[in-house]
Design a protein around this motif. Structure first.
Motif, PDB file in Angstrom:
ATOM      1  N   GLY A  62       0.777  -1.224   0.000  1.00 29.94           N
ATOM      2  CA  GLY A  62       0.000   0.000   0.000  1.00 29.94           C
ATOM      3  C   GLY A  62       0.813   1.280   0.000  1.00 29.94           C
ATOM      4  N   PHE A  63       2.138   1.186   0.057  1.00 33.06           N
ATOM      5  CA  PHE A  63       2.983   2.379   0.081  1.00 33.06           C
ATOM      6  C   PHE A  63       3.000   3.063  -1.283  1.00 33.06           C
ATOM      7  CE2 PHE A  63       6.195   2.416   3.787  1.00 33.06           C
ATOM      8  CZ  PHE A  63       5.190   2.116   4.697  1.00 33.06           C
ATOM      9  N   THR A  76      12.050  -0.863 -10.443  1.00 34.59           N
ATOM     10  CA  THR A  76      10.651  -0.435 -10.453  1.00 34.59           C
ATOM     11  C   THR A  76       9.698  -1.612 -10.290  1.00 34.59           C
ATOM     12  OG1 THR A  76      11.091   1.527 -11.814  1.00 34.59           O
ATOM     13  CG2 THR A  76       8.851   0.646 -11.853  1.00 34.59           C
ATOM     14  N   ILE A  77       9.932  -2.673 -11.037  1.00 33.71           N
ATOM     15  CA  ILE A  77       9.001  -3.801 -10.965  1.00 33.71           C
ATOM     16  C   ILE A  77       9.064  -4.489  -9.611  1.00 33.71           C
ATOM     17  CG2 ILE A  77       8.981  -4.146 -13.454  1.00 33.71           C
ATOM     18  CD1 ILE A  77      10.834  -6.569 -13.031  1.00 33.71           C
ATOM     19  N   ARG A  78      10.219  -4.486  -8.983  1.00 35.11           N
ATOM     20  CA  ARG A  78      10.337  -5.091  -7.651  1.00 35.11           C
ATOM     21  C   ARG A  78       9.636  -4.231  -6.601  1.00 35.11           C
ATOM     22  NH1 ARG A  78      13.850  -6.814 -11.105  1.00 35.11           N
ATOM     23  NH2 ARG A  78      14.797  -8.889 -10.884  1.00 35.11           N
ATOM     24  N   LEU A  79       9.748  -2.930  -6.754  1.00 31.44           N
ATOM     25  CA  LEU A  79       9.004  -2.040  -5.877  1.00 31.44           C
ATOM     26  C   LEU A  79       7.493  -2.227  -6.074  1.00 31.44           C
ATOM     27  CD1 LEU A  79      11.113   1.212  -6.361  1.00 31.44           C
ATOM     28  CD2 LEU A  79      10.825  -0.007  -4.191  1.00 31.44           C
ATOM     29  N   ALA A  80       7.071  -2.359  -7.328  1.00 32.29           N
ATOM     30  CA  ALA A  80       5.646  -2.505  -7.625  1.00 32.29           C
ATOM     31  C   ALA A  80       5.080  -3.781  -7.014  1.00 32.29           C
ATOM     32  CB  ALA A  80       5.419  -2.482  -9.135  1.00 32.29           C
ATOM     33  N   ARG A  81       5.854  -4.847  -7.061  1.00 34.95           N
ATOM     34  CA  ARG A  81       5.392  -6.093  -6.447  1.00 34.95           C
ATOM     35  C   ARG A  81       5.313  -5.951  -4.933  1.00 34.95           C
ATOM     36  NH1 ARG A  81       9.754  -9.459  -9.937  1.00 34.95           N
ATOM     37  NH2 ARG A  81       8.636  -9.552 -11.944  1.00 34.95           N
ATOM     38  N   ARG A  82       6.258  -5.223  -4.355  1.00 33.05           N
ATOM     39  CA  ARG A  82       6.284  -5.070  -2.893  1.00 33.05           C
ATOM     40  C   ARG A  82       5.083  -4.247  -2.410  1.00 33.05           C
ATOM     41  NH1 ARG A  82       9.775  -4.806   1.847  1.00 33.05           N
ATOM     42  NH2 ARG A  82      11.018  -6.436   0.815  1.00 33.05           N
ATOM     43  N   VAL A  83       4.768  -3.129  -3.076  1.00 34.40           N
ATOM     44  CA  VAL A  83       3.680  -2.262  -2.583  1.00 34.40           C
ATOM     45  C   VAL A  83       2.305  -2.791  -2.962  1.00 34.40           C
ATOM     46  CG1 VAL A  83       5.198  -0.261  -2.656  1.00 34.40           C
ATOM     47  CG2 VAL A  83       3.679  -0.697  -4.594  1.00 34.40           C
ATOM     48  N   GLY A  84       2.231  -3.686  -3.948  1.00 34.40           N
ATOM     49  CA  GLY A  84       0.975  -4.324  -4.302  1.00 34.40           C
ATOM     50  C   GLY A  84       0.005  -3.403  -5.023  1.00 34.40           C
ATOM     51  N   GLY A  87      -0.789   0.048  -3.689  1.00 34.17           N
ATOM     52  CA  GLY A  87       0.299   1.008  -3.643  1.00 34.17           C
ATOM     53  C   GLY A  87       0.527   1.643  -5.007  1.00 34.17           C
ATOM     54  N   ARG A  88       1.557   2.467  -5.080  1.00 30.65           N
ATOM     55  CA  ARG A  88       1.872   3.158  -6.333  1.00 30.65           C
ATOM     56  C   ARG A  88       3.367   3.403  -6.389  1.00 30.65           C
ATOM     57  NH1 ARG A  88      -0.115   3.635 -11.170  1.00 30.65           N
ATOM     58  NH2 ARG A  88      -2.053   3.218 -10.034  1.00 30.65           N
ATOM     59  N   VAL A  89       3.970   3.145  -7.567  1.00 29.79           N
ATOM     60  CA  VAL A  89       5.380   3.424  -7.813  1.00 29.79           C
ATOM     61  C   VAL A  89       5.483   4.492  -8.885  1.00 29.79           C
ATOM     62  CG1 VAL A  89       7.605   2.499  -8.545  1.00 29.79           C
ATOM     63  CG2 VAL A  89       6.054   1.060  -7.223  1.00 29.79           C
ATOM     64  N   TYR A  90       6.214   5.543  -8.596  1.00 27.06           N
ATOM     65  CA  TYR A  90       6.498   6.591  -9.570  1.00 27.06           C
ATOM     66  C   TYR A  90       7.899   6.340 -10.115  1.00 27.06           C
ATOM     67  CZ  TYR A  90       2.350   8.726  -7.624  1.00 27.06           C
ATOM     68  OH  TYR A  90       1.055   8.957  -7.214  1.00 27.06           O
ATOM     69  N   ALA A  91       7.966   5.864 -11.348  1.00 24.03           N
ATOM     70  CA  ALA A  91       9.239   5.532 -11.981  1.00 24.03           C
ATOM     71  C   ALA A  91       9.724   6.741 -12.773  1.00 24.03           C
ATOM     72  CB  ALA A  91       9.081   4.321 -12.896  1.00 24.03           C
ATOM     73  N   GLU A 110       5.043  -7.305 -17.535  1.00 28.69           N
ATOM     74  CA  GLU A 110       4.752  -7.671 -16.152  1.00 28.69           C
ATOM     75  C   GLU A 110       3.270  -7.588 -15.797  1.00 28.69           C
ATOM     76  OE1 GLU A 110       7.075  -8.817 -14.215  1.00 28.69           O
ATOM     77  OE2 GLU A 110       8.772  -8.419 -15.556  1.00 28.69           O
ATOM     78  N   GLY A 111       2.487  -6.900 -16.594  1.00 28.70           N
ATOM     79  CA  GLY A 111       1.070  -6.766 -16.303  1.00 28.70           C
ATOM     80  C   GLY A 111       0.786  -5.990 -15.031  1.00 28.70           C
ATOM     81  N   LEU A 112       1.638  -5.030 -14.711  1.00 29.72           N
ATOM     82  CA  LEU A 112       1.478  -4.228 -13.492  1.00 29.72           C
ATOM     83  C   LEU A 112       0.662  -2.980 -13.786  1.00 29.72           C
ATOM     84  CD1 LEU A 112       5.175  -4.512 -12.254  1.00 29.72           C
ATOM     85  CD2 LEU A 112       3.192  -5.673 -11.252  1.00 29.72           C
ATOM     86  N   ARG A 113      -0.228  -2.643 -12.882  1.00 29.60           N
ATOM     87  CA  ARG A 113      -1.087  -1.475 -13.062  1.00 29.60           C
ATOM     88  C   ARG A 113      -0.847  -0.411 -11.992  1.00 29.60           C
ATOM     89  NH1 ARG A 113      -5.074  -2.660 -16.738  1.00 29.60           N
ATOM     90  NH2 ARG A 113      -5.323  -4.877 -17.256  1.00 29.60           N
ATOM     91  N   ASN A 114       0.195  -0.578 -11.212  1.00 28.64           N
ATOM     92  CA  ASN A 114       0.445   0.352 -10.113  1.00 28.64           C
ATOM     93  C   ASN A 114       1.721   1.162 -10.311  1.00 28.64           C
ATOM     94  OD1 ASN A 114       2.155  -1.824  -9.767  1.00 28.64           O
ATOM     95  ND2 ASN A 114       1.911  -1.937  -7.546  1.00 28.64           N
ATOM     96  N   VAL A 115       2.118   1.360 -11.569  1.00 30.26           N
ATOM     97  CA  VAL A 115       3.317   2.139 -11.886  1.00 30.26           C
ATOM     98  C   VAL A 115       2.935   3.349 -12.726  1.00 30.26           C
ATOM     99  CG1 VAL A 115       5.551   2.162 -13.071  1.00 30.26           C
ATOM    100  CG2 VAL A 115       4.833   0.127 -11.790  1.00 30.26           C
ATOM    101  N   THR A 116       3.396   4.501 -12.306  1.00 28.72           N
ATOM    102  CA  THR A 116       3.233   5.742 -13.057  1.00 28.72           C
ATOM    103  C   THR A 116       4.612   6.238 -13.456  1.00 28.72           C
ATOM    104  OG1 THR A 116       1.229   6.390 -11.870  1.00 28.72           O
ATOM    105  CG2 THR A 116       2.452   8.145 -12.987  1.00 28.72           C
ATOM    106  N   THR A 117       4.845   6.441 -14.747  1.00 28.85           N
ATOM    107  CA  THR A 117       6.138   6.942 -15.193  1.00 28.85           C
ATOM    108  C   THR A 117       6.160   8.465 -15.128  1.00 28.85           C
ATOM    109  OG1 THR A 117       5.377   6.805 -17.485  1.00 28.85           O
ATOM    110  CG2 THR A 117       6.703   4.962 -16.643  1.00 28.85           C
TER     111      THR A 117
END
Length: 230
Positions: A62-63, A76-84, A87-91, A110-117
């Motif tokens: 959730g971070f 980035t992808i490892r952070l995205a997996r950790r926050v679930g 959460g949200r990762v700003y790459a 990776e099929g991740l939806r929690n990453v914003t570039t």
């Protein structure tokens, strides 16, 4: 692990933030986006220890976090997996080709939806505020104005947010990374962070070839605030 000089030179460039040609720093050369595969060396997981780095920054489900100088998105992808998914990762990176690469990787690969570039600049990573953690891996020697950039990160952190700076040791540890003369002493990072108002928390030494410096949010600055991360 002592690597042949050609690989060391390539790794040195691949593990640093990629800059536009007009902003080439005094150290290193630009890393060609078409050579991003070098970032995926099979032994990187072992010596980089991403899980322990994220543990040191207390990154949890959730971070909202940022990856500064994200390059091809390895961290980035490892952070995205950790926050679930909550959460949200700003790459963030300063080169559009790297942003494009991350977008393809997280959506198609990776099929991740929690990453914003985020396409940042050398002086401003253009982050939202309220971030729980910011990570800067193998980027420091490429910064043009480290204090200015750190000031922006200070602004972006939540009150209990943490900044982690990971870079290569300059004490003869060997391994991958830039030539010794291009490495940044951790005392330089601590000095810059203090000038930016950040508070030093710890110097982690569990990495074989690198150091991890952890900082907390310091006094508020007078810049105009950006929208909150949440």
């Amino acid at each position: 692990m002592t690597l042949p000089r050609p690989f060391v030179a390539a790794a040195a460039c691949s593990l640093l933030t990629v800059l536009p040609a007009a902003q080439t720093p005094p150290h290193g050369r630009l890393f060609p986006p078409e050579d991003l595969v070098i970032l995926e060396s099979p032994d990187r997981e072992a010596w980089q220890q991403p899980e322990r780095i994220m543990d040191a920054l207390r990154i949890a489900d959730g971070f909202h976090v940022a990856d500064i100088g994200a390059g091809g998105g390895w961290f980035t992808i490892r952070l995205a997996r950790r926050v679930g998914p909550n959460g949200r990762v700003y790459a963030e990176d300063v080169q559009p080709q790297m942003i494009d690469s991350i977008q393809r990787r997280v959506s198609e690969g990776e099929g991740l939806r929690n990453v914003t570039t985020v396409l940042g600049t050398m002086d401003d990573p253009r982050l939202p505020t309220g971030l729980d953690a910011v990570l800067m891996v193998d980027t420091y020697s490429q910064l043009r104005n480290a204090v200015n950039l750190l000031e922006h990160i200070n602004e972006a952190l939540a009150p209990n947010g943490l900044l982690g700076v990971v870079d290569f040791k300059n004490d003869g540890a060997g391994g991958p990374g830039p030539a010794p003369e291009e490495r940044v002493d951790p005392d330089v990072v601590r000095r810059d962070a203090a000038a930016a108002g950040l508070v030093f928390k710890s110097h982690e030494t569990f990495l074989r070839y690198q150091y991890l410096l952890v900082f907390g949010k310091g006094p508020a600055t007078s810049r105009s605030p950006k929208p909150a991360a949440r």
